[in-house]
Write an enzyme that holds these catalytic residues in place. Structure first.
Site, mmCIF file in Angstrom:
data_model
loop_
_atom_site.group_PDB
_atom_site.id
_atom_site.type_symbol
_atom_site.label_atom_id
_atom_site.label_comp_id
_atom_site.label_asym_id
_atom_site.label_seq_id
_atom_site.Cartn_x
_atom_site.Cartn_y
_atom_site.Cartn_z
ATOM 1 N N ILE A 12 4.429 76.932 -5.322
ATOM 2 C CA ILE A 12 4.779 75.512 -5.447
ATOM 3 C C ILE A 12 6.298 75.326 -5.346
ATOM 4 C CG2 ILE A 12 4.586 73.451 -6.907
ATOM 5 C CD1 ILE A 12 2.013 74.878 -8.097
ATOM 6 N N GLY A 36 6.791 85.773 -6.664
ATOM 7 C CA GLY A 36 7.345 85.017 -5.536
ATOM 8 C C GLY A 36 7.730 85.952 -4.397
ATOM 9 N N ALA A 74 9.229 78.720 -12.779
ATOM 10 C CA ALA A 74 9.122 80.172 -12.976
ATOM 11 C C ALA A 74 8.239 80.501 -14.168
ATOM 12 C CB ALA A 74 10.522 80.746 -13.189
ATOM 13 N N ASN A 92 7.273 86.184 -20.771
ATOM 14 C CA ASN A 92 7.767 85.660 -19.488
ATOM 15 C C ASN A 92 7.902 84.131 -19.531
ATOM 16 O OD1 ASN A 92 8.644 86.037 -16.839
ATOM 17 N ND2 ASN A 92 6.617 85.579 -16.021
ATOM 18 N N SER A 117 0.684 72.211 -16.943
ATOM 19 C CA SER A 117 -0.669 72.464 -16.414
ATOM 20 C C SER A 117 -1.714 71.684 -17.197
ATOM 21 C CB SER A 117 -0.962 73.956 -16.545
ATOM 22 O OG SER A 117 -2.310 74.209 -16.310
ATOM 23 N N TYR A 141 -2.235 81.454 -21.351
ATOM 24 C CA TYR A 141 -1.488 80.742 -20.310
ATOM 25 C C TYR A 141 -1.308 79.278 -20.702
ATOM 26 C CZ TYR A 141 -0.651 78.015 -16.136
ATOM 27 O OH TYR A 141 -0.153 77.096 -15.259
ATOM 28 N N LYS A 145 2.186 77.121 -21.843
ATOM 29 C CA LYS A 145 2.693 75.868 -21.261
ATOM 30 C C LYS A 145 2.829 74.797 -22.347
ATOM 31 C CE LYS A 145 3.155 76.968 -16.915
ATOM 32 N NZ LYS A 145 4.122 76.607 -15.898
ATOM 33 N N ASN A 170 -5.817 71.280 -9.996
ATOM 34 C CA ASN A 170 -5.961 72.455 -9.122
ATOM 35 C C ASN A 170 -5.150 72.289 -7.832
ATOM 36 O OD1 ASN A 170 -8.180 72.558 -11.054
ATOM 37 N ND2 ASN A 170 -8.861 74.308 -9.863
ATOM 38 N N HIS A 189 -8.022 82.126 -6.889
ATOM 39 C CA HIS A 189 -8.317 80.701 -6.731
ATOM 40 C C HIS A 189 -9.373 80.452 -5.663
ATOM 41 C CE1 HIS A 189 -4.277 80.385 -8.723
ATOM 42 N NE2 HIS A 189 -5.110 79.750 -9.529
ATOM 43 N N ASP A 285 -14.737 78.416 -18.386
ATOM 44 C CA ASP A 285 -14.742 77.349 -17.375
ATOM 45 C C ASP A 285 -15.459 76.093 -17.903
ATOM 46 O OD1 ASP A 285 -13.345 78.075 -15.116
ATOM 47 O OD2 ASP A 285 -15.047 79.066 -14.145
HETATM 48 N N1 UDP Z 1 -14.714 79.754 -8.643
HETATM 49 C C1 UDP Z 1 -15.880 80.350 -8.150
HETATM 50 N N2 UDP Z 1 -15.760 81.529 -7.462
HETATM 51 C C2 UDP Z 1 -14.549 82.143 -7.242
HETATM 52 C C3 UDP Z 1 -13.369 81.528 -7.743
HETATM 53 C C4 UDP Z 1 -13.485 80.336 -8.431
HETATM 54 O O1 UDP Z 1 -16.972 79.825 -8.318
HETATM 55 O O2 UDP Z 1 -14.539 83.219 -6.625
HETATM 56 C C5 UDP Z 1 -14.811 78.493 -9.373
HETATM 57 C C6 UDP Z 1 -14.272 78.549 -10.797
HETATM 58 O O3 UDP Z 1 -15.301 78.973 -11.689
HETATM 59 C C7 UDP Z 1 -13.848 77.097 -11.023
HETATM 60 C C8 UDP Z 1 -13.432 76.606 -9.636
HETATM 61 O O4 UDP Z 1 -14.004 77.554 -8.714
HETATM 62 O O5 UDP Z 1 -14.936 76.324 -11.444
HETATM 63 C C9 UDP Z 1 -11.934 76.588 -9.441
HETATM 64 O O6 UDP Z 1 -11.427 77.836 -9.866
HETATM 65 P P1 UDP Z 1 -9.932 78.289 -9.639
HETATM 66 O O7 UDP Z 1 -9.790 79.688 -10.158
HETATM 67 O O8 UDP Z 1 -9.550 78.031 -8.228
HETATM 68 O O9 UDP Z 1 -9.069 77.274 -10.512
HETATM 69 P P2 UDP Z 1 -9.142 76.901 -12.072
HETATM 70 O O10 UDP Z 1 -10.069 75.734 -12.181
HETATM 71 O O11 UDP Z 1 -9.602 78.087 -12.828
HETATM 72 O O12 UDP Z 1 -7.725 76.535 -12.380
#
Ligand code: UDP
Length: 343
Positions: A12, A36, A74, A92, A117, A141, A145, A170, A189, A285
């Site tokens: 970013i 980075g 950072a 960090n 975040s 994490y 923040k 996201n 991600h 999640d």
């Molecule tokens: N996700 C998934 N499979 C993957 C990676 C992510 O199903 O291999 C799902 C994850 O469970 C979440 C969404 O995708 O519901 C976004 O995940 P990501 O890690 O991109 O971002 P987060 O929401 O954790 O910040």
């Protein structure tokens, strides 16, 4: 006067640096290259491979460049890694913020735009999530923040530092033209992982759970294009320049897409089937995370433009297909390994 961009070689931060340079700003970058890439730094910005925790070197940079404002990107940002290495995250991120604020106080710098975040909210009870939602992080994490925000509040009150804390949902996509983009090792991600299938780097995508309380059973997230996000940073800088009070803003597109919707949209962008399998839920999640960005719209005058899933994935695809291996491996990887092993 120059703007110091901490973390300006990251995903970013490197997008923000380009936008600042385009706007005619003088930019100085500090990045320890832990996550980075020197290659992401454009000509025109002064670059220092320095860690924000090294207050002596940081102070010398403030002195040399007459720093007037700070944008702070950072930080370490992987939720899963933070659960396993909480002390590394506190060192960090939190100690990094302490060192930065101390240096700002020492040099009389009174304005900071901070990369926060949605992870500060944890599992919110109400959707869409506005800034009044309780702060209840569910990972080191998110906690780091939240602490960094609190540090800015207390230090800001004592030493006249005003901040704009931008709580990202996201973030995805890449700059137009695909010259820079997202590159994490390992990648966790969703959008980059989905695109690894058409790149031939993975056979299929594992969908983490299909029994959530959402229309298709897969998790719903709010994907915000990195260029829209950067626009909000420029507006936040402007807000502080106009004398705006310290404040926090949620940055999301206010649209929710499920994991399956992202896979389908990626299929239509790349013109290929993306095989997937359903796996277990990933710990921590929540079903649905969608922002209310009304406050950023109203106070900063922000309007995200690239909000369709296909648009966001198309720009990510342009970057990943042009640079399937991301940035070049460089000597700094040795430094990364050293740093990672320290904590
Ligand atoms: N996700 C998934 N499979 C993957 C990676 C992510 O199903 O291999 C799902 C994850 O469970 C979440 C969404 O995708 O519901 C976004 O995940 P990501 O890690 O991109 O971002 P987060 O929401 O954790 O910040």
């Amino acid at each position: 006067m120059a703007i110091l961009v901490c973390g300006g070689a990251g995903y970013i931060g490197s997008h923000a640096v380009r936008a600042l340079l385009e706007g005619g700003e003088e930019v100085v970058i500090v990045d320890n290259l832990l996550t980075g890439f020197a290659e992401a730094v454009p000509p025109g910005a002064e670059f220092y491979a320095v860690d924000v925790r090294d207050s002596e070197k940081l102070g010398a940079i403030f002195q040399k460049h007459d720093i007037g404002e700070v944008m702070h990107f950072a930080a370490s940002s992987q939720v899963g890694e933070s659960v396993v290495k909480p002390l590394f995250y506190f060192n960090n991120n939190v100690y990094g913020m302490q060192s930065l604020l101390e240096t700002m106080v020492r040099h009389g710098v009174g304005s900071i735009v901070f990369s926060s975040s949605a992870a500060v909210y944890g599992e919110p009870l109400v959707t869409p999530i506005d800034e009044k939602a309780p702060i209840a992080p569910k990972s080191p994490y998110g906690e780091s923040k939240a602490i960094m925000e609190k540090m800015m509040r207390w230090v800001g009150a004592a030493h006249k530092i005003r901040f704009a804390s931008l709580r990202y949902f996201n973030v995805a996509g890449a700059i137009e033209g695909g010259a820079i983009g997202e590159a994490h090792a390992p990648e966790t991600h969703l959008i980059p992982i989905v695109l690894q299938v058409p790149l031939g780097q993975r056979r299929n995508v594992t969908v983490f759970g299909d029994d959530y309380d959402t229309p298709d059973g897969t998790c719903v997230r709010d994907y915000i294009h990195v260029c829209d996000l950067v626009d909000a940073h420029l507006l936040a800088l402007d807000y502080l320049r106009r004398g705006g009070e310290s404040d926090r803003f949620n940055l999301g597109s206010e649209k929710g897409f499920s994991v399956m919707e992202i896979i389908r949209a990626a299929e239509s962008v790349v013109g290929r089937i993306i095989p997937f399998s359903i796996g277990p839920r990933r710990a921590g999640d929540p079903d649905k995370l969608v922002a209310s960005s009304e406050k950023a719209k109203k106070i900063l005058g922000w309007t995200p433009r690239l909000t369709a899933a296909e648009e966001i994935i198309q720009s990510a695809w342009k970057w990943h297909s042009a640079r399937p291996l991301g940035y070049k491996h460089n000597d700094q990887n040795k430094l990364k390994d050293q740093n990672r092993n320290e904590h």
